[in-house]
Design a protein around this motif. Sequence first.
Motif, mmCIF file in Angstrom:
data_model
loop_
_atom_site.group_PDB
_atom_site.id
_atom_site.type_symbol
_atom_site.label_atom_id
_atom_site.label_comp_id
_atom_site.label_asym_id
_atom_site.label_seq_id
_atom_site.Cartn_x
_atom_site.Cartn_y
_atom_site.Cartn_z
ATOM 1 N N GLU A 1 0.837 -1.203 0.000
ATOM 2 C CA GLU A 1 0.000 0.000 0.000
ATOM 3 C C GLU A 1 0.869 1.249 0.000
ATOM 4 O OE1 GLU A 1 -3.291 0.485 -0.312
ATOM 5 O OE2 GLU A 1 -3.336 -1.654 -0.775
ATOM 6 N N GLY B 1 -0.832 4.530 -1.015
ATOM 7 C CA GLY B 1 -1.736 5.008 0.030
ATOM 8 C C GLY B 1 -0.982 5.609 1.204
ATOM 9 N N SER C 1 0.408 8.924 0.153
ATOM 10 C CA SER C 1 -0.623 9.954 0.002
ATOM 11 C C SER C 1 -0.968 10.623 1.325
ATOM 12 C CB SER C 1 -1.882 9.367 -0.643
ATOM 13 O OG SER C 1 -2.538 8.500 0.251
ATOM 14 N N LYS D 1 -3.558 4.500 -9.186
ATOM 15 C CA LYS D 1 -3.732 5.055 -7.835
ATOM 16 C C LYS D 1 -2.795 6.246 -7.622
ATOM 17 C CE LYS D 1 -5.062 0.929 -5.243
ATOM 18 N NZ LYS D 1 -4.601 -0.025 -4.195
ATOM 19 N N TYR E 1 -3.896 10.126 -6.662
ATOM 20 C CA TYR E 1 -3.500 10.800 -5.421
ATOM 21 C C TYR E 1 -2.393 11.833 -5.614
ATOM 22 C CZ TYR E 1 -6.280 7.437 -2.808
ATOM 23 O OH TYR E 1 -7.316 6.692 -2.309
#
Length: 197
Positions: A112, A115, A118, A147, A151
């Motif tokens: 991840e 993520g 971000s 992704k 982001y």
Amino acid sequence: MGLLLAEDALVGLRLRRRQVMASVTVMEDEARRRSEVGLGAVDSRSLLRLLYELPVGIPVPLRAFDTYDLRALREAPRGVVDLDEARDVVVRRVAPVARVELVLLHGHVGDEVVGLASQFGPFCARGAVIPEAVPGEDADFDLLLLKARFYGVGVALDGRQGLRWLMKPARFRPQRHSAAQWLLHEQAWRQLGPGRS
């Protein structure tokens, strides 16, 4: 794809409970001032929140503060404020000493990492670093890029020639300035320390 950053432009830091590589700009005049008065990082969240509301170098009447804030100002480390009880004013002296420009988190396509990177969006530009061999071999690579683009997270490949951007991060445009941003920068400064090169 161009060279990301010279190796000596990145420093290893622990920010927001994550190990990152970061590019940090130091405000030399404030670093010098802090050194002269023996002041290091100011990383008290409550003190920074109070200081954030004060102008630098301008006297503010003490009657503008409640008892709790007055205690915090009186207990602030030397060099943070000048408190003149005779004149009934306080003057903020401290200013931000460093600014984290970019953070990079290392990971793999299946992680991840995008993520996690971000989460630094309110503070600076951010990027994910993945091993160079991954792009042609992993079916999830396209999803990672999707992704990352969504982001605004850059994607860099880590290979024999160093770090290279596959996709540059979105330019950092703070929605607002905050004491939380200042805290992150002070936490970086604490780790850089006065012995930085």
